[in-house]
Motif scaffolding. Structure first.
Motif, PDB file in Angstrom:
ATOM      1  N   ILE A  59      39.108  25.824  88.058  1.00 40.13           N
ATOM      2  CA  ILE A  59      38.252  25.967  86.879  1.00 40.13           C
ATOM      3  C   ILE A  59      38.402  27.369  86.317  1.00 40.13           C
ATOM      4  CG2 ILE A  59      35.868  25.986  86.047  1.00 40.13           C
ATOM      5  CD1 ILE A  59      35.200  23.910  88.152  1.00 40.13           C
ATOM      6  N   VAL A  60      38.527  27.473  85.007  1.00 43.48           N
ATOM      7  CA  VAL A  60      38.605  28.769  84.322  1.00 43.48           C
ATOM      8  C   VAL A  60      37.474  28.834  83.291  1.00 43.48           C
ATOM      9  CG1 VAL A  60      40.000  30.300  82.888  1.00 43.48           C
ATOM     10  CG2 VAL A  60      41.104  28.877  84.637  1.00 43.48           C
ATOM     11  N   ILE A  61      36.667  29.882  83.379  1.00 40.86           N
ATOM     12  CA  ILE A  61      35.573  30.069  82.424  1.00 40.86           C
ATOM     13  C   ILE A  61      35.745  31.432  81.753  1.00 40.86           C
ATOM     14  CG2 ILE A  61      33.082  30.319  82.111  1.00 40.86           C
ATOM     15  CD1 ILE A  61      32.714  28.551  84.563  1.00 40.86           C
ATOM     16  N   SER A  62      35.934  31.415  80.443  1.00 35.97           N
ATOM     17  CA  SER A  62      36.054  32.657  79.710  1.00 35.97           C
ATOM     18  C   SER A  62      35.064  32.665  78.553  1.00 35.97           C
ATOM     19  CB  SER A  62      37.488  32.859  79.201  1.00 35.97           C
ATOM     20  OG  SER A  62      37.657  34.178  78.724  1.00 35.97           O
ATOM     21  N   GLY A  63      35.113  33.733  77.779  1.00 38.26           N
ATOM     22  CA  GLY A  63      34.208  33.877  76.658  1.00 38.26           C
ATOM     23  C   GLY A  63      34.135  35.335  76.254  1.00 38.26           C
ATOM     24  N   PRO A  64      33.601  35.627  75.092  1.00 35.70           N
ATOM     25  CA  PRO A  64      33.478  37.021  74.654  1.00 35.70           C
ATOM     26  C   PRO A  64      32.473  37.772  75.512  1.00 35.70           C
ATOM     27  CG  PRO A  64      32.289  35.574  73.166  1.00 35.70           C
ATOM     28  CD  PRO A  64      33.044  34.686  74.101  1.00 35.70           C
ATOM     29  N   THR A  65      32.536  39.087  75.448  1.00 36.89           N
ATOM     30  CA  THR A  65      31.610  39.916  76.197  1.00 36.89           C
ATOM     31  C   THR A  65      30.174  39.565  75.831  1.00 36.89           C
ATOM     32  OG1 THR A  65      30.979  42.208  76.658  1.00 36.89           O
ATOM     33  CG2 THR A  65      31.772  41.743  74.439  1.00 36.89           C
ATOM     34  N   GLY A  66      29.343  39.410  76.846  1.00 38.88           N
ATOM     35  CA  GLY A  66      27.937  39.129  76.607  1.00 38.88           C
ATOM     36  C   GLY A  66      27.588  37.670  76.383  1.00 38.88           C
ATOM     37  N   ALA A  67      28.548  36.750  76.569  1.00 34.18           N
ATOM     38  CA  ALA A  67      28.277  35.338  76.293  1.00 34.18           C
ATOM     39  C   ALA A  67      27.564  34.631  77.440  1.00 34.18           C
ATOM     40  CB  ALA A  67      29.577  34.599  75.973  1.00 34.18           C
ATOM     41  N   GLY A  82      32.043  26.678  95.444  1.00 32.09           N
ATOM     42  CA  GLY A  82      33.187  27.418  94.943  1.00 32.09           C
ATOM     43  C   GLY A  82      33.161  28.895  95.284  1.00 32.09           C
ATOM     44  N   GLU A  83      34.249  29.554  94.962  1.00 33.16           N
ATOM     45  CA  GLU A  83      34.370  31.005  95.064  1.00 33.16           C
ATOM     46  C   GLU A  83      34.891  31.525  93.739  1.00 33.16           C
ATOM     47  OE1 GLU A  83      36.413  32.437  98.538  1.00 33.16           O
ATOM     48  OE2 GLU A  83      35.668  30.790  99.798  1.00 33.16           O
ATOM     49  N   ILE A  84      34.472  32.723  93.378  1.00 32.51           N
ATOM     50  CA  ILE A  84      34.783  33.262  92.051  1.00 32.51           C
ATOM     51  C   ILE A  84      35.902  34.293  92.128  1.00 32.51           C
ATOM     52  CG2 ILE A  84      33.852  34.637  90.137  1.00 32.51           C
ATOM     53  CD1 ILE A  84      31.139  33.323  90.689  1.00 32.51           C
ATOM     54  N   ILE A  85      36.854  34.158  91.217  1.00 33.91           N
ATOM     55  CA  ILE A  85      37.918  35.156  91.038  1.00 33.91           C
ATOM     56  C   ILE A  85      37.653  35.859  89.715  1.00 33.91           C
ATOM     57  CG2 ILE A  85      40.397  35.548  90.803  1.00 33.91           C
ATOM     58  CD1 ILE A  85      40.833  32.899  92.315  1.00 33.91           C
ATOM     59  N   SER A  86      37.419  37.151  89.756  1.00 33.62           N
ATOM     60  CA  SER A  86      37.123  37.900  88.536  1.00 33.62           C
ATOM     61  C   SER A  86      38.401  38.183  87.759  1.00 33.62           C
ATOM     62  CB  SER A  86      36.419  39.214  88.874  1.00 33.62           C
ATOM     63  OG  SER A  86      36.337  40.043  87.726  1.00 33.62           O
ATOM     64  N   ALA A  87      38.416  37.767  86.496  1.00 30.07           N
ATOM     65  CA  ALA A  87      39.533  38.063  85.599  1.00 30.07           C
ATOM     66  C   ALA A  87      39.074  39.104  84.583  1.00 30.07           C
ATOM     67  CB  ALA A  87      40.010  36.803  84.893  1.00 30.07           C
ATOM     68  N   ASP A  88      38.568  40.207  85.102  1.00 32.88           N
ATOM     69  CA  ASP A  88      38.034  41.289  84.273  1.00 32.88           C
ATOM     70  C   ASP A  88      38.773  42.572  84.617  1.00 32.88           C
ATOM     71  OD1 ASP A  88      36.186  43.641  83.683  1.00 32.88           O
ATOM     72  OD2 ASP A  88      35.055  42.019  82.747  1.00 32.88           O
ATOM     73  N   SER A  89      39.354  43.205  83.611  1.00 32.47           N
ATOM     74  CA  SER A  89      40.202  44.377  83.836  1.00 32.47           C
ATOM     75  C   SER A  89      39.421  45.615  84.238  1.00 32.47           C
ATOM     76  CB  SER A  89      41.023  44.683  82.579  1.00 32.47           C
ATOM     77  OG  SER A  89      40.163  44.950  81.480  1.00 32.47           O
ATOM     78  N   VAL A  90      38.084  45.566  84.177  1.00 32.82           N
ATOM     79  CA  VAL A  90      37.270  46.726  84.559  1.00 32.82           C
ATOM     80  C   VAL A  90      36.559  46.495  85.886  1.00 32.82           C
ATOM     81  CG1 VAL A  90      35.525  48.378  83.778  1.00 32.82           C
ATOM     82  CG2 VAL A  90      36.913  47.173  82.104  1.00 32.82           C
ATOM     83  N   GLN A  91      36.217  45.247  86.183  1.00 32.01           N
ATOM     84  CA  GLN A  91      35.524  44.962  87.439  1.00 32.01           C
ATOM     85  C   GLN A  91      36.377  45.227  88.667  1.00 32.01           C
ATOM     86  OE1 GLN A  91      33.738  41.060  87.470  1.00 32.01           O
ATOM     87  NE2 GLN A  91      32.275  41.556  85.844  1.00 32.01           N
ATOM     88  N   ARG A 146      37.563  24.952  99.308  1.00 32.83           N
ATOM     89  CA  ARG A 146      36.568  25.318  98.316  1.00 32.83           C
ATOM     90  C   ARG A 146      37.196  25.310  96.915  1.00 32.83           C
ATOM     91  NH1 ARG A 146      32.459  29.795 100.511  1.00 32.83           N
ATOM     92  NH2 ARG A 146      31.112  28.516  99.214  1.00 32.83           N
ATOM     93  N   VAL A 147      36.359  25.505  95.905  1.00 38.58           N
ATOM     94  CA  VAL A 147      36.815  25.386  94.514  1.00 38.58           C
ATOM     95  C   VAL A 147      37.023  26.776  93.902  1.00 38.58           C
ATOM     96  CG1 VAL A 147      36.260  24.512  92.219  1.00 38.58           C
ATOM     97  CG2 VAL A 147      35.540  23.226  94.248  1.00 38.58           C
ATOM     98  N   PRO A 148      38.229  27.089  93.422  1.00 34.31           N
ATOM     99  CA  PRO A 148      38.449  28.368  92.732  1.00 34.31           C
ATOM    100  C   PRO A 148      37.857  28.317  91.326  1.00 34.31           C
ATOM    101  CG  PRO A 148      40.521  27.382  93.515  1.00 34.31           C
ATOM    102  CD  PRO A 148      39.467  26.319  93.544  1.00 34.31           C
ATOM    103  N   ILE A 149      37.034  29.315  91.004  1.00 30.67           N
ATOM    104  CA  ILE A 149      36.455  29.435  89.666  1.00 30.67           C
ATOM    105  C   ILE A 149      36.836  30.804  89.128  1.00 30.67           C
ATOM    106  CG2 ILE A 149      34.337  29.428  88.288  1.00 30.67           C
ATOM    107  CD1 ILE A 149      33.064  27.714  90.506  1.00 30.67           C
ATOM    108  N   VAL A 150      37.762  30.830  88.189  1.00 27.25           N
ATOM    109  CA  VAL A 150      38.255  32.084  87.620  1.00 27.25           C
ATOM    110  C   VAL A 150      37.433  32.385  86.381  1.00 27.25           C
ATOM    111  CG1 VAL A 150      40.293  33.327  86.800  1.00 27.25           C
ATOM    112  CG2 VAL A 150      40.545  31.435  88.434  1.00 27.25           C
TER     113      VAL A 150
END
Length: 463
Positions: A59-67, A82-91, A146-150
Motif C-alpha cells: 500500500i502506498v499513501i501520499s498527499g500534499p504536506t498537511g493532508a 502493517g508496518e510503515i515505511i516513511s517516504a519523506d526526505s526529511v524524516q 505483515r503489510v508494508p504501508i509506504v
C-alpha cells in the motif's frame, strides 16, 4: 465517532452515480477505451481493466504536506497488521522532528516505522538510497507476514520505489575521491556557478538546472561522467520508459481515449501489486491548514527554530545539503543568521517576514506535489475531508479485494483539478490569515528566545 483526517471537514453536493451497468464483451481495445471514456463523463469511478494478480501487495499513501497521510497510515497499519515505511526526505534525519512532522516515539512504539531517524543531518540522502532501503524494508516486512504501508510526499522517492531506479554504475572510491577533491575548492568558496560550469563542460548541460548549492547531485553527475564517459541522461529511467510506452500506445490509436487500460497492462510488469492512494482536500482548505501548521511548528521552546539553531551549531549552512534545503529549516536558518548579524535581535517585522516566507514556501511545495501526482496515473485520489473511518474501511476492503478492480466511491473521491468556480475564485483572492502570531505581544516569546539564545552563545564563546 466522527474523526476527520485533515484539519477541516467539509461536505459537497455530488451528482448521483450512474446506474450499474451489466457486463459487456467488447470486440476491440478501441471500443473498450471508448467505453471507459464514456463512463468517466458520468462517474468519478475509475474505469480499470485490472485483473487479479498473485503478487504481494504494497500500500502506498501520499498527499500534499498537511493532508493527514501520516495519521491515515498509522490507523491503517493498526487495522491491517502493517508496518510503515516513511517516504519523506526529511524524516530520515535525526533531530529534524518538528519540521518534518515526524511520528512521535509513542506512535513508533505502537506501529513499527522504517527509514525514520537513520541519518545525521550532515549526510546526504537520495532517491536511489531510498529505493534500496525502501525495497529492503518491504521485503523484510513481507517476510514477517505483515503489510508494508509506504507513506510520504516525496514524489521522486515514490516513483523510483514503484517503477525502479536507473541502472547507473556506482562510482569507485577512487573516482568519488577525485570528484570530491575537484569540487572542494568551489564548495569551500561558495562558488556554485563555477562548479556548475565545470560539470557542464565535462559533458552534462543539465547541471545548469540543479537547485543552487545542491552539491550532492552535482558531485553525482560528475561521478557518472568520469565513471562512464556519459551524462546521467544517457541511462534510461524505468518510469520514463513505462510512461513513454503508455503514451505511444494511446497515440497509436489516433483517438482521445483513457489510458487506464494500457496503464493497467503495464502495471503487471511491476514487482509488487501496488495499491496507491493520494490524499488531498480543496486547495483553499489545504492552504489554510498549511498556514496554521507552520505557526504551530514555530511555537514552543522546542519548535523548528530550535532545531534550526542546532543545525547551525553543527556548522551547517542553509541550503548546503539535503537537510538544510528542507522547507522550514532553510528559512529558519536564514532568519537566525540574519538575527545574529543584528547582534541577536529581531524586530516583529523581521519575524513576520520569516513566517510569511515559511508559509509561502510550504504552500508552493504543496502545489508542486499536487502537480506531480496529478501526472502519476497509478494513484487513486481520496478526499481528506471525509471521516477517517470511511477512508479506513474503503482502503481495508481494497486491500482484501480479490477481483483486481479498484473503484473509488463518489463519497470519497477527490478531483485532481480545481473544477468548482467558487474554489477557483477563492484561490485567486487567497490571503494568509495568522492564527497564533496575530500581534506584537504574541511574538514576544520568540523574540526573547532569539535574544537569550544569542546571549548564551556569546557567553560560551567568551568562556
Amino acid at each position: 465517532m466522527n474523526i476527520v483526517i485533515g484539519r477541516f471537514s467539509m461536505s459537497y453536493l455530488r451528482l448521483s452515480s450512474s446506474p450499474a451497468q451489466s457486463p459487456v464483451l467488447y470486440p476491440s481495445a478501441v471500443s473498450f477505451f471508448m467505453h471507459c471514456r464514456r463512463k468517466r463523463l458520468f462517474s468519478t469511478f475509475h474505469c480499470s481493466a485490472s485483473t487479479k494478480t498473485n503478487k504481494e501487495k504494497v500500500i502506498v499513501i501520499s498527499g500534499p504536506t498537511g493532508a493527514g497521510k501520516s495519521r491515515l497510515a498509522l490507523e491503517l497499519a493498526k487495522k491491517l497488521n502493517g508496518e510503515i515505511i516513511s517516504a519523506d526526505s526529511v524524516q530520515v534525519y535525526q533531530g529534524l522532528d518538528v519540521g518534518s512532522a515526524k511520528p512521535s516515539i509513542s506512535e513508533r512504539q505502537e506501529v513499527p516505522h522504517h527509514l525514520v531517524d537513520i541519518l545525521h543531518p550532515a549526510e546526504d540522502y537520495s532517491a536511489g538510497n531510498f529505493y534500496d532501503d525502501g525495497r529492503q524494508a518491504t521485503k523484510d516486512i513481507l517476510s514477517r507476514g505483515r503489510v508494508p504501508i509506504v507513506t510520504g510526499g516525496t514524489g521522486l522517492y515514490l516513483r523510483w520505489f514503484i517503477y525502479g531506479k536507473p541502472d547507473v554504475p556506482k562510482a569507485t572510491p577512487e573516482i568519488s575521491l577525485e570528484v570530491q577533491s575537484e569540487l572542494a575548492n568551489f564548495e569551500r568558496n561558495y562558488d556554485w556557478d563555477a562548479a556548475v560550469e565545470l560539470v557542464t563542460k565535462a559533458g552534462d548541460p543539465t547541471a545548469q538546472s540543479l537547485p543552487a548549492n545542491d552539491w550532492y547531485r552535482l558531485r553525482r553527475k560528475l561521478e557518472i561522467i568520469k565513471s562512464t564517459g556519459l551524462p546521467p541522461s544517457a541511462f534510461p529511467v524505468p518510469y520514463d520508459s513505462f510512461k513513454g510506452q503508455t503514451d505511444s500506445r494511446s497515440t497509436d490509436l489516433s483517438i482521445d481515449i483513457s489510458t487506464e487500460g494500457i496503464l493497467d497492462e503495464k502495471h503487471k510488469d511491476l514487482d509488487y501489486e501496488f495499491i496507491c492512494f493520494f490524499l488531498s482536500t480543496s486547495r483553499f482548505d489545504l492552504y489554510r491548514s498549511i498556514d496554521l501548521r507552520c505557526e504551530d511548528m514555530i511555537s514552543g521552546d522546542n519548535g523548528i527554530l530550535s532545531e534550526a539553531r542546532w543545525l547551525l551549531d553543527l556548522g551547517l549552512q542553509p541550503n548546503s545539503n539535503s537537510a538544510t534545503r528542507a522547507i522550514g529549516y532553510r528559512q529558519a536558518m536564514e532568519y537566525l543568521l540574519s538575527c545574529e548579524n543584528q547582534g541577536g535581535r529581531s524586530s516583529t517585522r523581521d519575524f513576520y517576514a520569516f513566517l510569511s516566507e515559511f508559509q509561502k514556501a510550504s504552500r508552493n511545495f504543496a502545489k508542486r506535489q499536487l502537480t506531480w501526482f496529478r501526472n502519476e496515473p497509478i494513484y487513486h485520489w481520496i478526499d481528506a475531508s471525509r471521516p477517517l473511518t470511511e477512508v479506513l474501511d474503503f482502503i481495508y476492503d481494497a486491500y482484501h479485494d480479490q477481483t483486481g478492480k479498484l473503484t473509488v466511491p463518489r463519497s470519497l473521491s477527490m478531483e485532481k483539478d480545481m473544477l468548482d468556480r467558487r474554489e477557483i475564485a477563492q484561490m485567486k483572492t487567497y490571503r494568509t490569515k495568522r492564527g497564533v502570531y496575530m500581534s506584537q505581544e504574541d511574538c514576544s516569546d520568540i523574540l526573547d528566545w532569539i535574544s537569550n539564545n544569542q546571549r548564551r552563545k556569546t557567553e560560551l564563546i567568551a568562556n
